[in-house]
Design an enzyme around this catalytic site. Structure first.
Site, mmCIF file in Angstrom:
data_model
loop_
_atom_site.group_PDB
_atom_site.id
_atom_site.type_symbol
_atom_site.label_atom_id
_atom_site.label_comp_id
_atom_site.label_asym_id
_atom_site.label_seq_id
_atom_site.Cartn_x
_atom_site.Cartn_y
_atom_site.Cartn_z
ATOM 1 N N HIS A 159 0.902 4.342 -2.816
ATOM 2 C CA HIS A 159 0.705 5.741 -2.417
ATOM 3 C C HIS A 159 1.917 6.595 -2.777
ATOM 4 O O HIS A 159 1.765 7.789 -3.025
ATOM 5 C CB HIS A 159 0.409 5.818 -0.918
ATOM 6 C CG HIS A 159 -0.998 5.461 -0.566
ATOM 7 N ND1 HIS A 159 -1.823 6.285 0.173
ATOM 8 C CD2 HIS A 159 -1.751 4.369 -0.872
ATOM 9 C CE1 HIS A 159 -3.012 5.710 0.315
ATOM 10 N NE2 HIS A 159 -2.976 4.545 -0.309
ATOM 11 N N ASP A 160 3.091 5.987 -2.794
ATOM 12 C CA ASP A 160 4.279 6.730 -3.199
ATOM 13 C C ASP A 160 4.261 7.001 -4.704
ATOM 14 O O ASP A 160 4.383 8.143 -5.143
ATOM 15 C CB ASP A 160 5.539 5.942 -2.834
ATOM 16 C CG ASP A 160 6.810 6.670 -3.234
ATOM 17 O OD1 ASP A 160 6.912 7.882 -2.944
ATOM 18 O OD2 ASP A 160 7.700 6.049 -3.844
ATOM 19 N N ASN A 214 -3.178 9.716 3.678
ATOM 20 C CA ASN A 214 -2.006 8.917 4.041
ATOM 21 C C ASN A 214 -1.846 8.707 5.541
ATOM 22 O O ASN A 214 -0.952 7.969 5.970
ATOM 23 C CB ASN A 214 -0.739 9.567 3.480
ATOM 24 C CG ASN A 214 -0.606 9.357 1.980
ATOM 25 O OD1 ASN A 214 -1.198 8.444 1.420
ATOM 26 N ND2 ASN A 214 0.161 10.220 1.329
ATOM 27 N N ASP A 245 -3.399 -14.313 -3.376
ATOM 28 C CA ASP A 245 -3.996 -15.236 -4.341
ATOM 29 C C ASP A 245 -5.116 -14.512 -5.081
ATOM 30 O O ASP A 245 -5.218 -13.286 -5.006
ATOM 31 C CB ASP A 245 -4.500 -16.500 -3.630
ATOM 32 C CG ASP A 245 -5.467 -16.184 -2.478
ATOM 33 O OD1 ASP A 245 -6.042 -15.068 -2.447
ATOM 34 O OD2 ASP A 245 -5.647 -17.043 -1.591
ATOM 35 N N GLY A 253 5.624 9.911 -8.555
ATOM 36 C CA GLY A 253 6.356 8.808 -9.151
ATOM 37 C C GLY A 253 7.018 7.989 -8.056
ATOM 38 O O GLY A 253 6.973 8.339 -6.878
ATOM 39 N N ASP A 270 9.533 7.525 -6.069
ATOM 40 C CA ASP A 270 10.737 8.249 -5.650
ATOM 41 C C ASP A 270 10.864 8.386 -4.138
ATOM 42 O O ASP A 270 11.642 9.198 -3.646
ATOM 43 C CB ASP A 270 10.768 9.638 -6.297
ATOM 44 C CG ASP A 270 9.626 10.538 -5.815
ATOM 45 O OD1 ASP A 270 8.735 10.055 -5.074
ATOM 46 O OD2 ASP A 270 9.619 11.728 -6.180
ATOM 47 N N ARG A 322 0.826 -1.208 0.000
ATOM 48 C CA ARG A 322 0.000 0.000 0.000
ATOM 49 C C ARG A 322 0.863 1.262 0.000
ATOM 50 O O ARG A 322 0.574 2.231 -0.711
ATOM 51 C CB ARG A 322 -0.935 -0.013 1.215
ATOM 52 C CG ARG A 322 -1.951 1.127 1.195
ATOM 53 C CD ARG A 322 -2.941 0.996 2.338
ATOM 54 N NE ARG A 322 -3.763 2.200 2.410
ATOM 55 C CZ ARG A 322 -4.179 2.745 3.529
ATOM 56 N NH1 ARG A 322 -3.864 2.202 4.696
ATOM 57 N NH2 ARG A 322 -4.919 3.832 3.524
ATOM 58 N N SER A 375 8.997 9.724 -2.025
ATOM 59 C CA SER A 375 8.563 11.017 -1.471
ATOM 60 C C SER A 375 7.568 10.835 -0.327
ATOM 61 O O SER A 375 7.456 11.697 0.546
ATOM 62 C CB SER A 375 7.954 11.902 -2.561
ATOM 63 O OG SER A 375 6.924 11.233 -3.261
ATOM 64 N N HIS A 379 -5.743 -6.000 -3.109
ATOM 65 C CA HIS A 379 -6.649 -6.090 -1.962
ATOM 66 C C HIS A 379 -6.817 -7.523 -1.463
ATOM 67 O O HIS A 379 -7.553 -7.758 -0.505
ATOM 68 C CB HIS A 379 -8.023 -5.504 -2.315
ATOM 69 C CG HIS A 379 -8.033 -4.010 -2.328
ATOM 70 N ND1 HIS A 379 -9.000 -3.274 -2.987
ATOM 71 C CD2 HIS A 379 -7.203 -3.105 -1.771
ATOM 72 C CE1 HIS A 379 -8.750 -1.981 -2.825
ATOM 73 N NE2 HIS A 379 -7.666 -1.859 -2.088
#
Length: 323
Positions: free
Chosen positions: A62-63, A90, A251, A68, A70, A58, A72, A190
């Site tokens: 989100h990064d 976040n 799976d 991109g 990186d 996750r 951040s 998920h």
């Protein structure tokens, strides 16, 4: 002629100079123990905290979706800058994802100071953890540098929310070059992890005048969710596994759950019925190999999105602070 061909390829986006600087053996000479240190750190962390795989996967999403891939999202806020990790969306990112990166970075800095980027650590940790819990192995080219920008203000509207329509979510993916099929494949993440009750509470409590819950839910499942989340307003940390059948195994059970009304989020239910996405959810429910293949290819593509190389980035000494 060669210059003309290069210019044409560059214009068409078929040649990416940043991507060309990445390689599978990037750290072979500069940090020979990179792979071993990563494997040891990840194994120890996952055994100690089994939610680490889902947390890291996750965190990686989100990064990559903001600036991109990186790293951040790892930057801590300062009095002068509210960083990505403190954006509203976040705040619920689990600490285990951050922790496994910090542990790996600490060990790598002792072995080869100033060599390995936090962005590469997060990308490799994600792949290795997915594989550890049963998911597909995919290639992760190395050589990313760490980003030098992290702003909370850039997050809203650039990450999918559980309450968004399928059209909105497809638009967010399309803006980053991902197809409908790739979006569905990546949503298969998920199959591990959990969601907080507040993210789906509107579908299980007082849904309408005639129904307590959204009819898309299996009635018994909805009843179980109401019991599990009964105290969510007082305790916002209450959460439920995204895949109730095999929550700690990567799976295709997530896709098998959807037509049975066992999807947790509103977007899960919509994805199983929308004509643009249904063919893919049905395919992946029937064929785990097809899902693994599509997920692996989409993850390789995601791991290369918006990467920084050369002077566009840096090798951070600490993953939570710019140099």
């Amino acid at each position: 002629m060669a210059l003309l061909l290069f210019s044409l390829l560059f214009f068409l986006g078929l040649f990416n100079p940043s991507q060309s600087r990445l390689s599978d053996n990037y750290y072979q000479k500069s940090c020979p123990r990179f792979t071993q240190i990563m494997e040891d750190t990840i194994t120890n962390k996952q055994i100690t905290s089994p939610t680490t795989a889902a947390a890291t996967l996750r965190l990686f999403f989100h990064d990559c979706f903001i600036e991109g891939c990186d790293a951040s999202v790892l930057i801590s806020s300062t009095p002068f800058n509210k960083a990505e990790r403190d954006a509203d969306m976040n705040l619920s990112l689990p600490g285990d994802g951050f922790d496994v990166v910090v542990r790996a970075k600490t060990s790598l800095e002792l072995a080869c100071p100033g060599v390995v980027s936090c962005a590469d650590i997060l990308a490799v940790a994600t792949r290795d953890l997915v594989t550890m819990v049963g998911g597909p192995y995919y290639n992760v080219p190395l050589g990313r540098r760490d980003g030098i920008v992290s702003r909370a203000s850039r997050v809203e509207g650039n990450l999918p929310r559980p309450t968004m329509s399928i059209s909105q979510i497809l638009s967010i993916f399309a803006a980053r070059g991902f197809s409908v099929q790739e979006m569905v494949a990546l949503s298969g993440a998920h199959t591990i992890g959990f969601s907080h009750c507040k993210e789906f509470s509107s579908g299980i409590y007082n849904y309408s005048r005639t129904s307590q819950s959204d009819p898309s839910y299996n009635p018994r499942f909805a009843e179980g969710l109401r019991k599990a989340c009964s105290d969510y307003q007082k305790n916002p940390t209450l959460s439920v596994f995204n895949d109730i059948m095999t929550p700690n195994k990567f799976d295709n059970m997530y896709f098998q759950n959807l037509p049975k009304g066992l999807g947790l989020l509103e977007t899960d239910h919509t994805m199983a019925t929308d004509p643009r996405t249904r063919q893919f959810t049905e395919l992946y429910a029937k064929n785990q190999s097809a899902f693994f293949d599509a997920f692996g290819r989409a993850m390789v593509k995601l791991s290369l999105y918006g990467i920084k190389t050369g002077r566009r980035g840096e090798i951070r000494r600490r993953c939570d602070a710019f140099n």
